[in-house]
Design an enzyme around this catalytic site. Sequence first.
Site, PDB file in Angstrom:
ATOM      1  N   GLU A   1       0.782  -1.304  -0.262  1.00 24.12           N
ATOM      2  CA  GLU A   1       0.489  -0.609  -0.675  1.00 24.12           C
ATOM      3  C   GLU A   1       1.139   1.465   0.011  1.00 24.12           C
ATOM      4  O   GLU A   1       0.823   2.294   0.819  1.00 24.12           O
ATOM      5  CB  GLU A   1      -0.839  -0.158   1.169  1.00 24.12           C
ATOM      6  CG  GLU A   1      -2.410  -1.121   0.920  1.00 24.12           C
ATOM      7  CD  GLU A   1      -2.975  -0.935   2.339  1.00 24.12           C
ATOM      8  OE1 GLU A   1      -2.977  -0.455   3.056  1.00 24.12           O
ATOM      9  OE2 GLU A   1      -4.371  -1.558   2.287  1.00 24.12           O
TER      10      GLU A   1
ATOM     11  N   GLU B   1      -5.271  -8.682  -1.069  1.00 21.54           N
ATOM     12  CA  GLU B   1      -6.356  -7.836  -0.046  1.00 21.54           C
ATOM     13  C   GLU B   1      -7.512  -8.026  -0.285  1.00 21.54           C
ATOM     14  O   GLU B   1      -8.276  -7.163  -1.129  1.00 21.54           O
ATOM     15  CB  GLU B   1      -5.593  -7.291   0.679  1.00 21.54           C
ATOM     16  CG  GLU B   1      -4.474  -6.857   1.761  1.00 21.54           C
ATOM     17  CD  GLU B   1      -3.911  -6.756   2.303  1.00 21.54           C
ATOM     18  OE1 GLU B   1      -4.832  -5.353   3.071  1.00 21.54           O
ATOM     19  OE2 GLU B   1      -2.732  -6.115   2.489  1.00 21.54           O
TER      20      GLU B   1
HETATM   21  C1  BG6 Z   1      -4.276  -2.980   4.751  1.00 19.87           C
HETATM   22  C2  BG6 Z   1      -3.499  -3.548   5.265  1.00 19.87           C
HETATM   23  O1  BG6 Z   1      -4.399  -1.694   4.740  1.00 19.87           O
HETATM   24  O2  BG6 Z   1      -5.461  -2.770   5.032  1.00 19.87           O
HETATM   25  C3  BG6 Z   1      -3.175  -4.569   6.229  1.00 19.87           C
HETATM   26  O3  BG6 Z   1      -2.428  -3.948   3.720  1.00 19.87           O
HETATM   27  C4  BG6 Z   1      -4.222  -4.352   6.939  1.00 19.87           C
HETATM   28  O4  BG6 Z   1      -2.074  -4.988   6.874  1.00 19.87           O
HETATM   29  C5  BG6 Z   1      -5.727  -4.153   6.331  1.00 19.87           C
HETATM   30  O5  BG6 Z   1      -4.917  -4.936   8.207  1.00 19.87           O
HETATM   31  C6  BG6 Z   1      -6.725  -4.621   7.022  1.00 19.87           C
HETATM   32  O6  BG6 Z   1      -6.965  -3.309   8.161  1.00 19.87           O
HETATM   33  P1  BG6 Z   1      -7.024  -3.488   9.441  1.00 19.87           P
HETATM   34  O7  BG6 Z   1      -7.325  -1.382   9.739  1.00 19.87           O
HETATM   35  O8  BG6 Z   1      -8.380  -3.452   9.596  1.00 19.87           O
HETATM   36  O9  BG6 Z   1      -6.264  -4.109  10.155  1.00 19.87           O
END
Ligand code: BG6
Length: 486
Positions: free
Chosen positions: A192, A382
């Site tokens: 990211e 993700e």
């Molecule tokens: C992304 C990141 O921002 O989203 C992860 O690459 C992160 O590291 C994921 O955990 C989900 O966000 P959060 O804040 O719910 O953990």
Amino acid sequence: MWGGATAANQYEGGYLSGGKGLAVADTLTGGDGIHGIPRTFVCEMPDGTRAVFGARDDIPAGAKAIVDPDTYYPSHIATDFYHHWKEDIAMFAEMGMNTFRLSINWTRIFPNGDDEEPNEEGLEFYENVFKECHKYNIEPLVTLYHFDCPLHLANEYDGWVSRHTLDAFEKFCRTVLTRYKGLVKWWLTINEININGNFMMNGIHEAISNKKNYEQCMFHLFLGGAKAVLLAHEIDPENKVGLMLNHGATYPYSCNPDDVMEEIKAAHNYKWFYGDVQCRGFYPEYKLKELEREGIVLDKEEGDDEILKKGVVDFFSFSYYSSSTYAAHPEEHEESESNMTRGLSNPYLKKSEWGWTVDPVGLRVNLNQIYDRYHIPVMIVENGLGALDTVEEDGTINDTYRIQYMHDHIVQMKKAIEEDGVDLIGYTPWGHIDLVSAGTGEMRKRYGFIYVNKDDEGNGDLSRSRKNSFYYMQKVYKSNGEDLDM
Ligand code: BG6
């Protein structure tokens, strides 16, 4: 490629085991996302006093993040992959995964980030992990940098604002790319990258009030990514290297042309700039104009532009959780929040318990826009639903909401491939095993198909169990996405 995604600072734990040094993430406390309580840093100030800052605050130069002995830090044990890797990888294989996204903790290899020699015990740890993956025909997909700036580089050099951090990163990349040649073929550069400059987690002080700092940090991150691509190709021509963006869908709030223009500007600023540089190899015109307007001149060395140009990526990867809208008059609408980005709410869509808009069609929109723009293979590295799970008395976890979320998003992926012709090559949902939330530091915000017994205070025996979504994903994976029935 079907899999699951993690990051060392949120999953691995063992924060000082095996010679590991401290990373900025090891100094970040837990917060409370539902009630808006931020994660914080305890810092030592130049005058010897202590001060606490929110993770997204503008932290003054000279403040040094520390580990305060009286404070609980969720990443120190996280969900303890460091001691559970064999058991976990066996469960991933059972679920039908053929790809496992993980990151290498820079400070496990170079404890201060810029040490002369790498830490052999750290190198061995990942080597064993990768070999274990191959035992089950699981391909490791490795992120070189996922929110884990070495604390020494953050405190002493202001992290990525400094060229010193870039040089240290290059050495780290050379070390791991050489060591894992033949064991890892799929690499991601900077997780990211488009939200990296925003906060101290990546070592940058005064990111908000000092835009030059922000832009310089970004330039070094781009160079770091490009150098990683060049090194990866030089060390093993078989290597495939992708960029990684936080890439929510963006919409104009209405068909009012002013709103449409607002969305174009917001999307340039939030995501396309970062894709354009890493896929095309140069700063786009709209960004050059912005820098000119703001009077910002980047510090560059001879050859930097050439590195950006040559170090373009082989594929485009991104995280997708939600979408937001943009309007010329934002004050007239309700704000929405997603992971570290802000826009306006969409009246057509619902939100998760953490206020993130749920938008499966937005994933298809995104896939189309990305592929139309760059025409290189795309991977979703993700995606998932952060939710509160309940363990029933008999131990079952009936996470139908998560199954629904996964189903709806995979349906849209399928349409993007079959109807739109997008070259979508992989899917690794986020936190397929429970881990610490990056945004809030919570455990209760769970994404996993595998439950880990640990709470927000650090209680729990870290045992693993299968949620109902585990069996759903198993069916999807084993049928190569053909069987999506819930
Ligand atoms: C992304 C990141 O921002 O989203 C992860 O690459 C992160 O590291 C994921 O955990 C989900 O966000 P959060 O804040 O719910 O953990």
